[in-house]
Write a protein that holds these residues in place. Sequence first.
Motif, PDB file in Angstrom:
ATOM      1  N   ALA A  89      46.467  46.481  31.772  1.00  0.00           N
ATOM      2  CA  ALA A  89      47.771  46.756  32.369  1.00  0.00           C
ATOM      3  C   ALA A  89      48.154  45.800  33.498  1.00  0.00           C
ATOM      4  O   ALA A  89      49.310  45.767  33.896  1.00  0.00           O
ATOM      5  N   VAL A  90      47.225  45.020  34.023  1.00  0.00           N
ATOM      6  CA  VAL A  90      47.545  44.137  35.154  1.00  0.00           C
ATOM      7  C   VAL A  90      48.044  42.791  34.648  1.00  0.00           C
ATOM      8  O   VAL A  90      47.718  42.367  33.540  1.00  0.00           O
ATOM      9  N   PRO A  91      48.842  42.094  35.479  1.00  0.00           N
ATOM     10  CA  PRO A  91      49.423  40.824  35.024  1.00  0.00           C
ATOM     11  C   PRO A  91      48.412  39.715  34.737  1.00  0.00           C
ATOM     12  O   PRO A  91      48.583  38.961  33.784  1.00  0.00           O
ATOM     13  N   GLU A  92      47.378  39.607  35.550  1.00  0.00           N
ATOM     14  CA  GLU A  92      46.450  38.483  35.359  1.00  0.00           C
ATOM     15  C   GLU A  92      45.017  38.923  35.640  1.00  0.00           C
ATOM     16  O   GLU A  92      44.730  39.577  36.638  1.00  0.00           O
ATOM     17  N   VAL A  93      44.113  38.546  34.732  1.00  0.00           N
ATOM     18  CA  VAL A  93      42.699  38.902  34.840  1.00  0.00           C
ATOM     19  C   VAL A  93      41.877  37.625  34.756  1.00  0.00           C
ATOM     20  O   VAL A  93      42.175  36.724  33.972  1.00  0.00           O
ATOM     21  N   GLU A  94      40.834  37.551  35.602  1.00  0.00           N
ATOM     22  CA  GLU A  94      39.927  36.415  35.544  1.00  0.00           C
ATOM     23  C   GLU A  94      38.502  36.939  35.688  1.00  0.00           C
ATOM     24  O   GLU A  94      38.177  37.626  36.658  1.00  0.00           O
ATOM     25  N   GLN A  95      37.635  36.662  34.734  1.00  0.00           N
ATOM     26  CA  GLN A  95      36.247  37.110  34.703  1.00  0.00           C
ATOM     27  C   GLN A  95      36.147  38.628  34.892  1.00  0.00           C
ATOM     28  O   GLN A  95      35.372  39.124  35.708  1.00  0.00           O
ATOM     29  N   LYS A  96      36.962  39.359  34.146  1.00  0.00           N
ATOM     30  CA  LYS A  96      36.988  40.821  34.164  1.00  0.00           C
ATOM     31  C   LYS A  96      37.334  41.401  35.535  1.00  0.00           C
ATOM     32  O   LYS A  96      36.924  42.493  35.896  1.00  0.00           O
TER      33      LYS A  96
END
Length: 104
Positions: A89-96
């Motif tokens: 649901a979040v706009p941007e994910v990096e390395q979980k």
Amino acid sequence: MTDISFDVAHLAHLARLDLTATEQARLAVELAKVLTFVDQLQTIETEGVAETAQVTGLVNILRDDELRIKNDELRIEELQKQREKFLVAVPEVEQKMVKVPVIL
């Protein structure tokens, strides 16, 4: 009874308290009053009086120790599922992890 002023100085030293002579004298008087009261308590007849730790009748309610690994494993799995739903649901994910803008 020992010299109260010496006791106060010794106790202050042990407690690493820097007391002035006036403070030591005042505390010696207070300590003497406390010790006199304790001496009075020693004269009270307690024969036949039951020992009492508390008077309300309340008791601790303790549960039996039990192995909770299975429950903990299920809880961890549930939290991981919730985390995955959140990350989708979040706009941007990096390395979980949720990536947020740098704020300086």
